[in-house]
Design a protein around this motif. Structure first.
Motif, PDB file in Angstrom:
ATOM      1  N   ILE A   1       0.836  -1.200   0.000  1.00 30.20           N
ATOM      2  CA  ILE A   1       0.000   0.000   0.000  1.00 30.20           C
ATOM      3  C   ILE A   1       0.872   1.252   0.000  1.00 30.20           C
ATOM      4  CG2 ILE A   1      -1.941  -1.074   1.183  1.00 30.20           C
ATOM      5  CD1 ILE A   1      -0.877   0.509   3.723  1.00 30.20           C
ATOM      6  N   LEU A   2       0.267   2.348  -0.348  1.00 28.15           N
ATOM      7  CA  LEU A   2       0.966   3.632  -0.371  1.00 28.15           C
ATOM      8  C   LEU A   2       0.620   4.411   0.883  1.00 28.15           C
ATOM      9  CD1 LEU A   2       0.200   4.573  -4.040  1.00 28.15           C
ATOM     10  CD2 LEU A   2       2.438   4.026  -3.114  1.00 28.15           C
ATOM     11  N   GLY A   3       1.608   5.003   1.477  1.00 31.82           N
ATOM     12  CA  GLY A   3       1.353   5.762   2.688  1.00 31.82           C
ATOM     13  C   GLY A   3       1.067   7.237   2.463  1.00 31.82           C
TER      14      GLY A   3
ATOM     15  N   ALA B   1      -0.239   8.739  -0.549  1.00 29.06           N
ATOM     16  CA  ALA B   1      -0.986   9.034  -1.774  1.00 29.06           C
ATOM     17  C   ALA B   1      -1.828  10.299  -1.702  1.00 29.06           C
ATOM     18  CB  ALA B   1      -1.874   7.854  -2.130  1.00 29.06           C
ATOM     19  N   GLY B   2      -1.564  11.196  -2.633  1.00 24.71           N
ATOM     20  CA  GLY B   2      -2.383  12.384  -2.789  1.00 24.71           C
ATOM     21  C   GLY B   2      -1.969  13.564  -1.921  1.00 24.71           C
ATOM     22  N   LYS B   3      -1.344  13.310  -0.784  1.00 24.15           N
ATOM     23  CA  LYS B   3      -1.049  14.407   0.151  1.00 24.15           C
ATOM     24  C   LYS B   3       0.402  14.851   0.098  1.00 24.15           C
ATOM     25  CE  LYS B   3      -4.550  12.695   3.244  1.00 24.15           C
ATOM     26  NZ  LYS B   3      -4.790  11.797   4.355  1.00 24.15           N
TER      27      LYS B   3
ATOM     28  N   THR C   1       5.595  18.128  -7.660  1.00 27.31           N
ATOM     29  CA  THR C   1       4.369  17.721  -6.952  1.00 27.31           C
ATOM     30  C   THR C   1       3.566  16.694  -7.775  1.00 27.31           C
ATOM     31  OG1 THR C   1       2.942  19.505  -7.815  1.00 27.31           O
ATOM     32  CG2 THR C   1       4.147  19.960  -5.764  1.00 27.31           C
ATOM     33  N   ALA C   2       3.816  16.630  -9.083  1.00 22.91           N
ATOM     34  CA  ALA C   2       3.131  15.625  -9.908  1.00 22.91           C
ATOM     35  C   ALA C   2       3.566  14.198  -9.567  1.00 22.91           C
ATOM     36  CB  ALA C   2       3.347  15.911 -11.390  1.00 22.91           C
TER      37      ALA C   2
ATOM     38  N   ARG D   1       2.994  12.947  -6.911  1.00 19.50           N
ATOM     39  CA  ARG D   1       1.786  12.412  -6.253  1.00 19.50           C
ATOM     40  C   ARG D   1       0.947  11.611  -7.226  1.00 19.50           C
ATOM     41  NH1 ARG D   1      -0.107  17.707  -2.663  1.00 19.50           N
ATOM     42  NH2 ARG D   1       2.033  18.290  -2.190  1.00 19.50           N
ATOM     43  N   GLY D   2       0.887  12.083  -8.458  1.00 16.97           N
ATOM     44  CA  GLY D   2       0.108  11.394  -9.479  1.00 16.97           C
ATOM     45  C   GLY D   2       0.713  10.054  -9.847  1.00 16.97           C
ATOM     46  N   THR D   3       2.016  10.056 -10.158  1.00 16.43           N
ATOM     47  CA  THR D   3       2.598   8.799 -10.644  1.00 16.43           C
ATOM     48  C   THR D   3       2.781   7.787  -9.511  1.00 16.43           C
ATOM     49  OG1 THR D   3       4.866   9.678 -10.523  1.00 16.43           O
ATOM     50  CG2 THR D   3       3.702   9.912 -12.622  1.00 16.43           C
TER      51      THR D   3
ATOM     52  N   SER E   1       0.772   7.553  -6.932  1.00 18.91           N
ATOM     53  CA  SER E   1      -0.580   7.084  -6.601  1.00 18.91           C
ATOM     54  C   SER E   1      -1.117   6.065  -7.597  1.00 18.91           C
ATOM     55  CB  SER E   1      -1.557   8.261  -6.546  1.00 18.91           C
ATOM     56  OG  SER E   1      -1.250   9.098  -5.465  1.00 18.91           O
ATOM     57  N   TYR E   2      -0.484   5.981  -8.757  1.00 18.45           N
ATOM     58  CA  TYR E   2      -0.901   5.025  -9.773  1.00 18.45           C
ATOM     59  C   TYR E   2      -0.543   3.581  -9.395  1.00 18.45           C
ATOM     60  CZ  TYR E   2      -0.164   2.426 -14.189  1.00 18.45           C
ATOM     61  OH  TYR E   2      -0.138   1.476 -15.176  1.00 18.45           O
TER      62      TYR E   2
ATOM     63  N   PRO F   1      -1.188   1.454  -6.922  1.00 20.28           N
ATOM     64  CA  PRO F   1      -2.222   0.451  -6.607  1.00 20.28           C
ATOM     65  C   PRO F   1      -2.950  -0.056  -7.856  1.00 20.28           C
ATOM     66  CG  PRO F   1      -2.310   2.252  -5.029  1.00 20.28           C
ATOM     67  CD  PRO F   1      -1.340   2.668  -6.106  1.00 20.28           C
TER      68      PRO F   1
ATOM     69  N   ASP G   1      -6.100  20.565  -2.523  1.00 21.66           N
ATOM     70  CA  ASP G   1      -4.717  20.648  -2.070  1.00 21.66           C
ATOM     71  C   ASP G   1      -3.903  21.073  -3.282  1.00 21.66           C
ATOM     72  OD1 ASP G   1      -2.339  20.248  -0.607  1.00 21.66           O
ATOM     73  OD2 ASP G   1      -2.127  18.273  -1.509  1.00 21.66           O
TER      74      ASP G   1
ATOM     75  N   SER H   1      -7.347   5.157  -6.681  1.00 17.84           N
ATOM     76  CA  SER H   1      -6.009   5.729  -6.478  1.00 17.84           C
ATOM     77  C   SER H   1      -5.416   6.326  -7.747  1.00 17.84           C
ATOM     78  CB  SER H   1      -5.046   4.662  -5.959  1.00 17.84           C
ATOM     79  OG  SER H   1      -5.404   4.272  -4.665  1.00 17.84           O
TER      80      SER H   1
ATOM     81  N   PRO I   1      -5.329  10.874  -8.762  1.00 16.96           N
ATOM     82  CA  PRO I   1      -4.298  11.931  -8.790  1.00 16.96           C
ATOM     83  C   PRO I   1      -3.511  11.960 -10.105  1.00 16.96           C
ATOM     84  CG  PRO I   1      -4.291  10.820  -6.662  1.00 16.96           C
ATOM     85  CD  PRO I   1      -5.223  10.033  -7.556  1.00 16.96           C
ATOM     86  N   LEU I   2      -3.273  10.800 -10.705  1.00 11.93           N
ATOM     87  CA  LEU I   2      -2.588  10.794 -12.003  1.00 11.93           C
ATOM     88  C   LEU I   2      -3.504  11.346 -13.087  1.00 11.93           C
ATOM     89  CD1 LEU I   2      -0.188  10.171 -13.812  1.00 11.93           C
ATOM     90  CD2 LEU I   2      -0.938   7.787 -13.932  1.00 11.93           C
TER      91      LEU I   2
ATOM     92  N   ARG J   1      -3.448  15.092 -12.866  1.00  9.95           N
ATOM     93  CA  ARG J   1      -2.210  15.673 -13.393  1.00  9.95           C
ATOM     94  C   ARG J   1      -2.184  15.594 -14.917  1.00  9.95           C
ATOM     95  NH1 ARG J   1       0.811  18.515  -9.438  1.00  9.95           N
ATOM     96  NH2 ARG J   1       0.036  17.633  -7.491  1.00  9.95           N
TER      97      ARG J   1
END
Lengths: 218, 218
Positions: free
Chosen positions: A109-111, A113-115, A188-189, A191-193, A195-196, A198, B104, B195, B198-199, B202
């Motif tokens: 899991i990601l800790g 993600a998004g923030k 900051t992008a 966060r996007g990659t 978060s992908y 999962p 955010d 999840s 966010p990608l 972006r």
């Protein structure tokens, strides 16, 4: 070009091997100067090219004009601190890591993600280093041989605060066979990659292979 | 088929309109039976088809053989509780929502990424309803007109615990023009597709359009 690899895992090894095959001088860095995996990599790689060496995280970072963070996301900041801000100052740091956490239902899991993102954490910790986040959305075999999947007709995302650094990274990765770069903007992008992941993990499970990527269609 | 829509926003309106155009009888549900947006939709839609009506969340859920959750993710559970477990029992509930949180850096964030998902929360809250998570990885215009993007040559992910429900949803969405379905497994795979947001955000920012989707290549 002189390139430093931080990390001795599968990703570090595959990228280091690809880079020596392309004619670069590569130093693989580990916590200890006598790391057995790094030494074994040098031994194997030197059959292909003369540019393989190994040393500590700090030695690898000092050696590289470009440095690749290939450590596990959970220990990346610690490993980079061991390399040291001085050795990384002004350099391009390609951050390949993902902040995968403890397993959950058999999948990491990601800790963050998004923030927040690991990419941003590294950029904040090393403000004088030019962090470029990329390669973190594909399996290691796809990273170093993108043309094996649909002739390379799929996307590589990258982001970072320094446009010149991103241009240099694109140039380097084009020599791997990458051709469809999508610049997602500043760091900051990440966060996007990140978060992908999962979705990537679910796709891997569903497709039964890690040999895939996504293409953006319009 | 009789279809209930929970929610009166852009997504609910576009899906409801598409469904009446395809000949289905659609009841749009709102918190109040006199919701003005729902009444306006019925008025506009009835020029195209006779099947448009509106009512409360509970009335829409009772009406539908298939029910679509088109509310904002932050209020989905509350809206579905207002619809009621009785009205949803045994039915297919297509969950289109994403758990977007507070803004955010100008972009919404996800509160659950990787550890839980809205899809799972809904399935846990309504154990006798057959939840299928899908359509949550694309913009509303792409949802109802997938062929406008690369002739429909891109992926629609779906997941859920009930194989027959997923097959029915694929059949329904094929009539929208969808052709590349990727079944990601049980409802826990909603963590993957939620999840991805966010990608997606972006990419939208970087491409300057929401008219895109991803294709999985192997």
């Amino acid at each position: 070009m002189n390139i430093g690899i931080i990390g001795t895992g599968m990703v570090g090894e595959a990228l280091a091997t690809k880079l020596v095959q392309l004619g670069h001088a590569v130093k693989m860095g580990a916590r200890s100067a006598t790391n057995e995996k790094a030494a074994a990599w040098v031994k194997n790689a030197s059959g292909n090219a003369k540019g393989a060496s190994h040393g500590t995280f700090a030695e690898a970072a000092s050696f590289g004009e470009v440095v690749l963070n290939c450590t596990s996301g959970a220990v990346s900041l610690e490993a980079l601190q061991a390399a040291g801000p001085e050795a990384l100052r002004g350099k391009i740091l390609i951050d390949v890591a993902n902040p995968l956490g403890a397993p959950d239902h058999g999948l990491p899991i990601l800790g963050l993600a998004g923030k927040d993102s690991l990419g941003e954490q590294i950029q904040r910790a090393f403000p004088e280093t030019r962090v470029v986040k990329t390669l973190n959305t594909i399996n290691v075999d796809v990273m170093v041989n993108p043309r094996a999947i649909a002739g390379g007709d799929h996307a590589l995302f990258l982001c970072g605060n320094d446009a010149a650094a991103k241009a240099s990274v694109r140039e380097l990765l084009a020599t791997f066979g990458w051709k469809e770069f999508i610049d997602l903007g500043d760091i900051t992008a990440a966060r996007g990659t990140e978060s992908y992941l999962p979705l990537w993990l679910r796709l891997m499970k569903s497709l039964g292979t890690a040999a895939f990527n996504i293409k953006v269609v319009r």
